[in-house]
Motif scaffolding. Structure first.
Motif, PDB file in Angstrom:
ATOM      1  N   ALA A 150       0.843  -1.193   0.000  1.00  0.00           N
ATOM      2  CA  ALA A 150       0.000   0.000   0.000  1.00  0.00           C
ATOM      3  C   ALA A 150       0.876   1.241   0.000  1.00  0.00           C
ATOM      4  O   ALA A 150       1.711   1.398   0.881  1.00  0.00           O
ATOM      5  CB  ALA A 150      -0.886  -0.008   1.241  1.00  0.00           C
ATOM      6  N   GLY A 151       0.706   2.099  -0.993  1.00  0.00           N
ATOM      7  CA  GLY A 151       1.449   3.362  -1.025  1.00  0.00           C
ATOM      8  C   GLY A 151       2.724   3.329  -1.836  1.00  0.00           C
ATOM      9  O   GLY A 151       3.345   4.366  -2.037  1.00  0.00           O
ATOM     10  N   ASP A 158       3.744   6.760   4.863  1.00  0.00           N
ATOM     11  CA  ASP A 158       4.837   7.303   5.675  1.00  0.00           C
ATOM     12  C   ASP A 158       4.330   7.620   7.079  1.00  0.00           C
ATOM     13  O   ASP A 158       4.891   8.465   7.776  1.00  0.00           O
ATOM     14  CB  ASP A 158       5.452   8.576   5.060  1.00  0.00           C
ATOM     15  N   ASP A 159       3.252   6.967   7.481  1.00  0.00           N
ATOM     16  CA  ASP A 159       2.693   7.236   8.808  1.00  0.00           C
ATOM     17  C   ASP A 159       3.733   6.898   9.864  1.00  0.00           C
ATOM     18  O   ASP A 159       4.518   5.972   9.706  1.00  0.00           O
ATOM     19  CB  ASP A 159       1.421   6.402   9.030  1.00  0.00           C
ATOM     20  N   GLY A 199      17.375  -0.309  -2.779  1.00  0.00           N
ATOM     21  CA  GLY A 199      16.254   0.430  -2.187  1.00  0.00           C
ATOM     22  C   GLY A 199      16.359   1.871  -2.628  1.00  0.00           C
ATOM     23  O   GLY A 199      17.367   2.531  -2.390  1.00  0.00           O
ATOM     24  N   ILE A 200      15.317   2.351  -3.304  1.00  0.00           N
ATOM     25  CA  ILE A 200      15.344   3.705  -3.840  1.00  0.00           C
ATOM     26  C   ILE A 200      14.361   4.565  -3.058  1.00  0.00           C
ATOM     27  O   ILE A 200      13.186   4.207  -2.934  1.00  0.00           O
ATOM     28  CB  ILE A 200      14.966   3.700  -5.337  1.00  0.00           C
ATOM     29  N   CYS A 201      14.835   5.675  -2.539  1.00  0.00           N
ATOM     30  CA  CYS A 201      14.001   6.640  -1.819  1.00  0.00           C
ATOM     31  C   CYS A 201      13.290   5.937  -0.667  1.00  0.00           C
ATOM     32  O   CYS A 201      13.928   5.555   0.301  1.00  0.00           O
ATOM     33  CB  CYS A 201      13.045   7.334  -2.788  1.00  0.00           C
ATOM     34  N   ASN A 202      11.982   5.707  -0.782  1.00  0.00           N
ATOM     35  CA  ASN A 202      11.277   5.011   0.286  1.00  0.00           C
ATOM     36  C   ASN A 202      11.901   3.634   0.544  1.00  0.00           C
ATOM     37  O   ASN A 202      11.963   3.170   1.682  1.00  0.00           O
ATOM     38  CB  ASN A 202       9.797   4.877  -0.066  1.00  0.00           C
ATOM     39  N   GLY A 203      12.408   3.001  -0.506  1.00  0.00           N
ATOM     40  CA  GLY A 203      13.075   1.708  -0.347  1.00  0.00           C
ATOM     41  C   GLY A 203      14.348   1.824   0.478  1.00  0.00           C
ATOM     42  O   GLY A 203      14.666   0.935   1.283  1.00  0.00           O
ATOM     43  N   PHE A 204      15.072   2.920   0.305  1.00  0.00           N
ATOM     44  CA  PHE A 204      16.267   3.202   1.109  1.00  0.00           C
ATOM     45  C   PHE A 204      15.854   3.387   2.571  1.00  0.00           C
ATOM     46  O   PHE A 204      16.452   2.837   3.498  1.00  0.00           O
ATOM     47  CB  PHE A 204      16.940   4.468   0.557  1.00  0.00           C
ATOM     48  N   THR A 239      -2.903   7.910  10.597  1.00  0.00           N
ATOM     49  CA  THR A 239      -1.892   7.078  11.258  1.00  0.00           C
ATOM     50  C   THR A 239      -2.510   5.932  12.055  1.00  0.00           C
ATOM     51  O   THR A 239      -1.842   4.935  12.300  1.00  0.00           O
ATOM     52  CB  THR A 239      -1.011   7.903  12.214  1.00  0.00           C
ATOM     53  N   SER A 240      -3.771   6.068  12.464  1.00  0.00           N
ATOM     54  CA  SER A 240      -4.398   5.029  13.305  1.00  0.00           C
ATOM     55  C   SER A 240      -4.241   3.645  12.694  1.00  0.00           C
ATOM     56  O   SER A 240      -3.746   2.712  13.319  1.00  0.00           O
ATOM     57  CB  SER A 240      -5.897   5.262  13.458  1.00  0.00           C
TER      58      SER A 240
END
Lengths: 266, 960
Positions: free
Chosen positions: A12-13, A62-63, A94-99, B99-100
Motif C-alpha cells: 500500500a502506497g 509514511d505514517d 532500495g530507492i528513496c522510500n526503499g532506502f 496514522t491510526s
C-alpha cells in the motif's frame, strides 16, 4: 542466456514500481511486481528471484515515519528470507522510500550489527521541514566496492523527491565505519563535483550522504531516483545537450550493473 | 479497554525542523517573546496489551531510535510556568487520523494483537514570556483549527459511540406552509428554494404521505447547485432575451458544432474523454473545493485533489491517473493580520495549508503535478479558490460503462463515517464568519493511501473485466453515486451493509456521508468472488450494499425497514425549472493613462516582477513531485538552473513512445472587472498560447471550463456569467477547440459581519492536447548568445487590468481583446516553425506584457539582450513606450531564433506580424532602447531574477 529476474516489491502506497521495473527491463532483466501479501502468504517466494528492488513511494502513507511500517513488517515476517537472499550473493536496491525501509530495518549499513547494537542510522525530516522535488548532482565516492556502480561516471545528475532524506548516523563511529569501509556510494555535490554542503546538499544529510551500500557491496540504498533518468528526455535540460540522441539517462547504468552482476554471479 | 499515552520527541541536539518552523511562524504573528519551541508527538493507544507489548510498540515502531526518545509511562516531565506554555492538539472525534490504521497494522505485524485504537496528537511546549492573548493567538492562528481539531484538556473522556437503533422518522411537509417550508430548508441545511420545496410537497401530497429524512436528503442532494448546475443549465432572461439552457447553448454547443471525431465522451461521464493514440484514450477533469478550503485549507485542498483524482478513476470503466494540475486564488499573503475579516483565515495560512494538502495527497498517490497557476486578489481572502485537476489514461475499450438490471451495487475503499455530511448542499451556501462553527462536519481529512490502494486494485479488476460500471462517491456520497448510476434502471440499497468507521450513524447519514476514498461499482453476481479477491490482495474493503433493479425506483432499507421509496424520474427530473434574470450593461472604459510617460522603466519592470501574480512560485512547485511515473518531458521549472517558469507541461505516458500530453491553464481575473467577455477570451487565448509556445499544435486540443462566480441570484453577476459563456462559445468555435467537461461554483462570497465581499468573476480554462513527438517540444529559456529575438503578434493599447496599471495605481482601461481568426492563423504558423526546429525557445506574453516575458526568458537561460522597442509590431497609433513594454495584448509570443534559421523563419512567418527586436548577448544585461534610441531599461538579469524570486523567499523566510 537466461535473464535475471527482478522482484519489485509493492505494498500500500508504493508508487515508483512501474518505472523501476521498466528501468530493469531496459537493463536487460525480467521483472515482476509482487505485493508483499503474496510473499507473506507464501504464494510467491523471494528465492525465485535474483534481484530485489524496493521502489519509491509512501508505503503506508509514511505514517509515524517514512518506511517505518514496512520495515517493521519485513523484519517481523520476512527477515530470514531477506538475509538468506543477501547471503546468496543476490543484489538488493532500495530507492528513496526503499532506502528508508532498508535503513529502518537495519539491513543498511550492515545487517550483521543489528542484533548487537540496533539500527545504526536513520533518514529523517529534511532540514527545510518539507518535501522537495529537484535535480541534484551526485558524486560517486566509494571505490569499486558497490556492485551497483562498477562502471559508472564519477558525476551524474538524478532527481530527488522526498521529505525525509536527511541521513543521520547513530554516532561518529558509524560514520567512520562507513568511510573506512568505503560504503558511502554517493554524495550530493555541485555540477562540477568539487563543492559540497549547502545548497548542493538538499536535505542536510550528514557528510552530504545520498546513498550507501552494505559491507558486502551488494545492498544499495539511495534517496535520488535513478529510474527517473533512464532516457535523455527526462533530463531537465535535454534540449541543451549535445548529441542527445545517443544518450540514455545516467541512472540506467545502476540497473545495468545490478543486472550484469546477477547474470554473472548469482 | 485501557489507554496508554506514548510521547516521542527529538533528542536534545537534534535539529527539529518542525519546532523551528513553528517558532518562525510565531514571529510572523508579530509575537517576539518566544525563545524556544519543543514539539512532541503523542500517541494514545487503546486496547488490551501488556507493558512489554507497549514497550515493544513504542520503541520498535513509534520512535526513531537514532534521533528520538520516547516515554510511554507518564509522559515527559514538563513544568508549566509563566515562561513555559504547553498545548496539545488532537483531531476531533470522527475526523480521519490516517496514522491510526498504520499503527494498528504495525502492532499486529509485531505480534501485538490487542490494540484496538490509536490516535495521534501534537504537543507543543512554548518557552518565553507570553500574555494570555498572545498564547491564544498562537494556538488559534497557528497550531490548530477548531473545525477539525481541539485542544486536549486534562480529563478528556473517551466516549464510545452507541450503535444506532432504528426509529421510524418522517418530516411533516404536507401540512407545511411556505414559511415552514423555507424554515425546513434552512434548518435542515437543504439550501433549496421555495419553488423547489413546493415541488417536493406536491410530490408527497400525491403519495399521501410525508417524506423520510433519507428521501428529503436524497432530493436536496440531487437538486443541489453543486450536483445539478441549476444556474448554468437553467433558463436565463439575459437583457430581456430568453436563453433556455445557458451551458447547452454556449459551452456545450461549441462541442456539438465542432463535432470532432477524436472527442470520445463529452459532458456525461466524470471526466471528458478524447483520443490519445490508436489504443488509448485520455480523460481530464478540473473542479474546485473552495468552501472546505476556506474553513480548513489542508483538509479542504487534500480532499479536493483526492476527489478529482477519483473522477478519472471513475470515468468509463476507470483510467489510470497520470497528471495533476492545481490552480489557486488567494488573498494577499502579506496582508496585515489585523485586516483579516472575522471568521476568515489569514491568506498566508490558507496558502500554506492548501499547498500542503495538495502536496501530501498528490505525492502520496504517486501522480506528478506538472502545471499550475496562482492568482492573488484581496477579494479572495474570505473565499479562496482551489482548483484541482487530473488527467487519466485508459485502453480504448474501457471508455464506456453500462449498468443493467440485476447488477450488484458494490462499495469499495474507505469506510463511511459522519464526515462531509451536507458537503453538496453546503457548497451552495454563502460563507460567513459563522461558517466555521456550523459547517464543521462538511470538512474532512483524506487518507491518500486508501485511495492509492483503491486505484491499484480497481485497475487490476478493470483489466480482468470484473465490473460493468463505476463512479466515485463525491459530493452527495452514495446518494449521488447510486442515484446517478441507477437513473435508468432503479436501485435498492441496504444501508446497514455499508462498512462504518464507527457506530451510531443514522440511515440518512450513511446515505449522504461524503467520507472520502470510496467508489461504487456495478458487478455481475458471477464476478463477485473474483472481484473480492483482487481487492483483498491490495488490502481494500469490499461490501455489497444493494442491487440495481428494473423498476426505476430508488428504495432504501435499513435492516428490514424501508426508509425511502422514490421515483427515479422525480429525483432526476422533478426539479422545477425557473428562469433567472441576468443583466449586462456595457461600461465605457477610459482609454487614457492617468499618469505621464517616464524616462526609465527599469523600476516598473522590477516592481511587476515582484507582483504576487507574476513572481516565482518555486516555493510551491518544488513541494510537488513532478517527476514520478518518469514521464515528465517539459517540467514546470526550466532552464540551466531549473528555475524559469515553463508555459505548458509535456508528459509522456508511455516511456517507450514519443507521444505526449500537453496541459496548460489560462486564468486572469483582473480583466473580469472590466469585461468578463474579454476575461474569458483572454483565458482561452492564454491556455492555447502556452500549448503553442512549447511546440504543441492546436489540431487536437480540448478545453475544460471552471466558472467561479459570486452570488448569481444577483442579475448583474449572472449577466457577467452569460457574457463569459458567450465568449467561450465564440473563441472555442473559431479555435476549433471543443469543451469536453467543466464545472461551476456559484456562491463565492464571504459575509464579513454583514458586509458582503464577492470574489471577482473567475474563469479558469484548462487545455489538454496530444503531441505526436515530444522530441520537437521546446522550453522558454534563452539558449545561446548571438541568437535573434522576435516578437510575434501585434501589441495594442490594452492596459486595463494590467500589472503595469496595478503597480501605478490605475485600474480601469481597455481590456485585452482577442481576434480569434487572426490569433489562430498566427498560432498555427508559429506551431509549424517550432515543429520544423526553427525556434530555439518561445514564451507566451501574459501578465506584465512583453517586458516580463522577455525578462523571464533571459534570466531562465542566463543571458542578456539588447532590445529595440521600435521594432515591436504595434497597432497604428500606439506610441507610448510603456504601452509597448507592458500592455497585456493577447496572441503574442517572444521567440528566439538562431541566425542560421533567420531567413527561413522570416519567410515562413511572413503572413503574420513579426518584429526582430534584438539579439541575445553573453553579457548578462537587459538593455531596452526606446523610440528615440534612448535607454529606457537597463539592468542585470540577476537583478531581474532576484526581484522575481524575492516575494516568496521573504514570505517564507528562505535563504537566497
Amino acid at each position: 542466456m537466461k535473464k535475471a529476474k527482478v522482484i519489485v516489491l509493492r505494498t500500500a502506497g508504493t508508487n515508483c514500481d512501474m518505472e523501476t521495473a521498466y528501468a530493469f527491463e531496459l537493463a536487460g532483466a525480467e521483472t515482476e511486481l509482487v505485493h508483499i501479501n503474496a510473499l507473506v502468504e507464501k504464494r510467491k517466494a523471494l528465492r525465485e528471484y535474483q534481484i530485489l528492488a524496493i521502489p519509491g513511494g509512501f508505503t503506508y502513507g509514511d505514517d509515524v515515519a517514512s518506511g517505518r511500517i514496512l520495515a517493521n513488517e519485513l523484519r517481523s515476517k520476512l527477515e530470514d528470507d531477506l538475509v538468506r537472499f543477501i547471503s546468496k550473493n543476490k543484489p538488493v536496491i532500495g530507492i528513496c522510500n526503499g532506502f528508508q525501509v532498508l535503513i529502518k530495518m537495519g539491513l543498511l549499513p550492515s545487517a550483521d550489527k543489528i542484533a548487537d547494537t540496533g539500527v545504526q542510522a536513520t533518514l529523517t525530516l529534511n532540514d527545510s521541514g518539507r518535501f522537495d522535488s529537484r535535480w541534484v548532482y551526485l558524486k560517486k565516492t566509494g571505490s569499486e566496492k558497490c556492485i551497483w556502480v562498477k562502471d559508472f561516471p564519477d558525476l551524474v545528475t538524478i532527481p530527488i523527491a522526498h521529505a525525509e532524506g536527511k541521513f543521520v548516523p547513530r554516532g561518529a563511529d558509524v560514520l567512520k565505519d562507513l568511510q573506512d569501509n568505503e560504503q558511502i556510494v554517493f554524495r550530493y555535490t555541485d555540477k562540477t563535483g568539487k563543492l559540497f554542503g549547502r545548497p548542493y546538499n538538499p536535505n542536510g544529510s550528514i557528510d552530504d550522504i545520498a546513498g550507501i551500500c552494505d559491507t558486502t557491496g551488494r545492498v544499495l540504498g539511495l534517496m535520488p531516483h535513478p529510474e527517473r533518468h533512464i532516457s535523455y528526455l527526462q533530463h531537465p535540460n535535454w534540449r541543451r545537450l549535445q548529441n542527445k540522441k545517443h544518450k540514455l539517462g545516467t541512472g540506467l547504468e545502476i540497473f545495468r550493473n545490478g543486472v550484469k552482476y546477477a547474470e554473472k554471479y548469482v | 479497554m485501557k489507554f496508554a499515552r506514548v510521547e516521542v520527541r527529538d533528542k536534545k541536539g537534534v535539529f527539529d525542523a518542525v519546532a523551528v518552523g513553528v517558532k518562525r511562524d510565531i514571529r510572523d504573528l508579530g509575537i517576539n517573546g518566544v525563545s524556544e519551541v519543543e514539539y512532541i508527538c503523542v500517541y494514545t493507544i487503546g486496547g488490551d496489551f501488556s507493558r512489554e507489548e507497549l514497550s515493544r510498540l513504542s520503541l520498535g515502531v513509534l520512535t526513531d531510535m537514532i534521533s528520538q526518545e520516547c516515554d510511554y509511562a507518564s509522559g515527559f516531565n514538563v513544568e508549566e510556568s509563566e515562561n513555559v506554555h504547553v498545548v496539545e492538539v488532537a483531531y476531533n472525534a470522527g475526523v480521519m487520523d490516517p496514522t491510526s490504521e498504520s499503527i494498528i497494522k504495525a502492532a499486529k505485524d509485531s505480534g501485538i494483537q490487542g490494540i484496538m485504537s490509536a490516535r495521534s496528537s501534537k504537543k507543543y511546549i512554548i518557552h518565553g514570556k507570553l500574555s494570555k492573548e498572545e498564547f491564544v493567538q498562537i494556538t488559534d492562528k497557528l497550531l490548530y483549527n477548531k473545525v477539525i481539531q481541539h485542544i486536549v484538556s486534562e480529563k478528556e473522556e473517551k466516549i464510545m459511540p452507541e450503535p444506532y437503533k432504528f426509529k421510524h422518522e418522517e418530516i411533516d411537509i404536507m401540512s407545511a406552509d411556505d414559511e415552514a417550508l423555507l424554515e425546513l430548508s434552512f434548518s435542515g441545511a437543504l439550501y433549496l428554494s421555495l419553488a423547489e420545496m413546493k415541488a417536493i410537497k406536491e410530490y408527497f401530497s400525491k403519495l399521501k404521505r410525508n417524506p423520510t429524512p433519507c428521501e428529503l436528503e436524497t432530493i436536496a442532494q440531487t437538486w443541489s447547485e453543486h450536483c445539478k448546475h441549476k444556474t448554468m443549465m437553467g433558463a436565463v432572461i439575459y437583457n430581456g432575451k430568453r436563453i433556455e439552457n445557458l451551458l447547452s447553448e454556449t459551452v456545450m454547443k461549441v462541442t456539438r458544432d465542432l463535432n470532432k471525431p477524436w472527442c470520445v465522451s463529452v459532458f456525461k461521464d466524470n471526466a471528458g474523454i478524447i483520443e490519445f493514440d490508436s489504443k488509448h484514450n485520455i480523460c481530464f477533469k478540473v473542479e474546485t473545493h473552495n468552501h472546505p478550503s476556506a474553513l480548513e485549507p489542508y483538509g479542504g485542498a487534500e480532499t479536493g485533489i483526492g476527489g478529482v483524482i477519483r473522477d478519472p478513476l471513475g470515468t468509463g470503466l476507470g483510467s489510470k491517473p497520470i497528471i495533476n494540475t492545481d490552480i489557486f486564488c488567494f488573498g494577499l499573503p502579506d496582508m496585515e493580520a489585523l485586516d483579516v475579516p472575522k471568521g476568515a483565515l489569514h491568506p498566508k495560512r490558507v496558502l500554506k495549508g492548501v499547498v500542503s494538502g495538495v502536496r501530501d495527497y498528490g505525492n502520496k498517490m504517486g501522480i506528478p503535478t506538472t502545471n499550475g497557476a496562482v492568482c492573488f486578489d484581496p477579494r479572495y481572502t474570505g473565499n479562496p479558490l482551489v482548483f484541482c485537476g487530473n488527467v487519466g489514461i485508459m485502453p480504448k475499450e474501457f471508455s464506456f460503462k453500462q449498468v443493467s438490471e440485476g447488477d450488484l451495487i458494490v462499495s469499495v475503499g474507505g469506510r463511511t463515517g459522519r464526515d462531509g455530511i451536507h458537503g453538496a448542499t453546503f457548497s451552495s451556501a454563502e460563507l460567513t464568519s459563522e461558517s466555521e462553527i456550523c459547517s464543521g462536519s462538511a470538512v474532512q481529512i483524506g487518507n491518500p493511501i486508501t485511495e492509492k490502494k483503491v486505484a491499484d486494485a480497481l485497475l487490476k479488476a478493470r483489466d480482468l473485466k470484473l465490473y460493468e460500471a463505476i463512479t466515485d462517491c463525491g459530493a452527495g456520497g452514495f446518494s449521488s453515486a447510486v442515484g446517478e448510476m441507477g437513473e435508468n434502471t432503479g436501485a435498492e440499497v441496504y444501508l446497514e451493509k455499508a462498512p462504518l468507521k464507527y457506530e451510531g450513524l443514522k440511515p440518512w447519514e450513511i446515505w449522504v456521508s461524503e467520507a472520502q476514498e470510496r467508489m461504487v461499482l456495478a458487478v455481475k453476481e458471477k464476478n463477485l468472488e473474483a472481484l473480492k479477491n483482487v481487492f483483498k490482495d491490495e488490502f481494500v474493503e469490499v461490501a455489497v450494499i444493494g442491487k440495481f433493479t428494473g423498476e426505476k425506483k430508488l428504495r432504501l432499507y435499513y435492516e428490514e425497514h424501508k426508509v425511502a421509496d422514490l421515483d427515479m424520474d422525480f429525483i432526476h427530473n422533478g426539479l422545477p425549472r425557473t428562469a433567472r434574470e441576468a443583466i449586462w450593461e456595457e461600461k465605457e472604459m477610459p482609454s487614457d493613462i492617468h499618469f505621464p510617460e517616464k524616462e526609465d522603466y527599469t523600476e516598473d519592470l522590477l516592481k511587476i516582477l515582484s507582483d504576487w501574480n507574476v513572481c516565482s512560485k518555486e516555493w510551491i512547485i518544488r513541494q510537488y513531485d513532478h517527476e514520478v511515473q518518469g514521464g515528465s518531458v517539459l517540467k514546470p521549472l526550466v532552464g540551466p538552473n531549473c528555475d524559469g517558469p515553463a508555459d505548458a507541461s509535456v508528459t509522456r505516458p508511455f516511456l517507450d513512445s514519443p507521444k505526449g500530453i500537453v496541459v496548460s491553464n489560462g486564468i486572469n481575473p483582473a480583466y473580469a472587472d472590466i469585461d468578463p467577455y474579454w476575461m474569458a477570451a483572454s483565458a482561452i487565448d492564454e491556455a492555447l498560447r502556452q500549448i503553442v509556445a512549447v511546440g504543441g499544435t492546436l489540431k487536437k486540443v480540448a478545453l475544460l471550463d471552471n466558472f467561479c462566480w459570486g452570488n448569481t441570484e444577483d442579475p448583474r453577476q449572472l449577466g457577467s456569467l452569460v457574457r463569459a459563456s458567450e465568449a467561450c462559445y465564440r473563441m472555442a468555435k473559431v479555435f476549433g477547440t471543443p469543451f469536453i467537461s467543466g464545472k461551476d461554483s456559484l456562491n463565492n462570497e464571504f459575509n464579513a459581519d454583514g458586509h458582503k465581499i464577492s470574489i471577482p468573476p473567475t474563469l479558469l480554462i484548462s487545455a489538454i492536447g496530444v503531441i505526436d513527438d515530444v522530441d520537437k517540444t521546446i522550453s522558454m529559456d534563452i539558449k545561446r548568445s548571438g541568437n535573434l529575438i522576435y516578437v510575434v503578434g501585434k501589441t495594442y493599447h490594452e492596459m486595463g487590468g494590467s500589472r503595469y496599471f496595478a503597480v501605478n495605481g490605475q485600474k480601469l482601461g481597455l481590456p485585452p481583446k482577442v481576434d480569434p481568426e487572426r490569433s489562430l492563423s498566427l498560432m498555427e504558423k508559429l506551431s509549424e516553425v517550432i515543429q520544423e526546429g526553427l525556434v530555439a525557445s518561445a514564451h507566451d506574453s501574459s501578465e506584465g506584457g512583453l517586458a516580463v516575458a522577455l525578462s523571464e526568458m533571459l534570466f531562465a537561460g542566463g543571458y542578456g539582450a539588447r532590445i529595440r522597442l521600435k521594432e515591436v509590431p504595434v497597432e497604428e497609433g500606439v506610441t507610448r513606450e510603456d504601452v509597448i513594454l507592458f500592455s497585456e495584448s493577447n496572441s503574442r509570443f517572444i521567440v528566439e531564433v538562431s541566425p542560421e534559421n533567420k531567413e527561413m523563419f522570416e519567410k515562413k512567418m511572413n503572413s503574420v506580424p513579426v518584429g526582430l527586436i534584438g539579439e541575445v548577448t553573453e553579457e548578462t544585461k537587459l538593455t531596452v532602447f526606446g523610440n528615440e534610441e534612448n535607454k529606457i531599461i537597463e539592468t542585470d538579469i540577476d537583478t531581474l531574477k532576484e526581484s522575481w524570486k524575492k516575494p516568496f523567499r521573504k514570505l517564507m523566510h528562505e535563504e537566497s
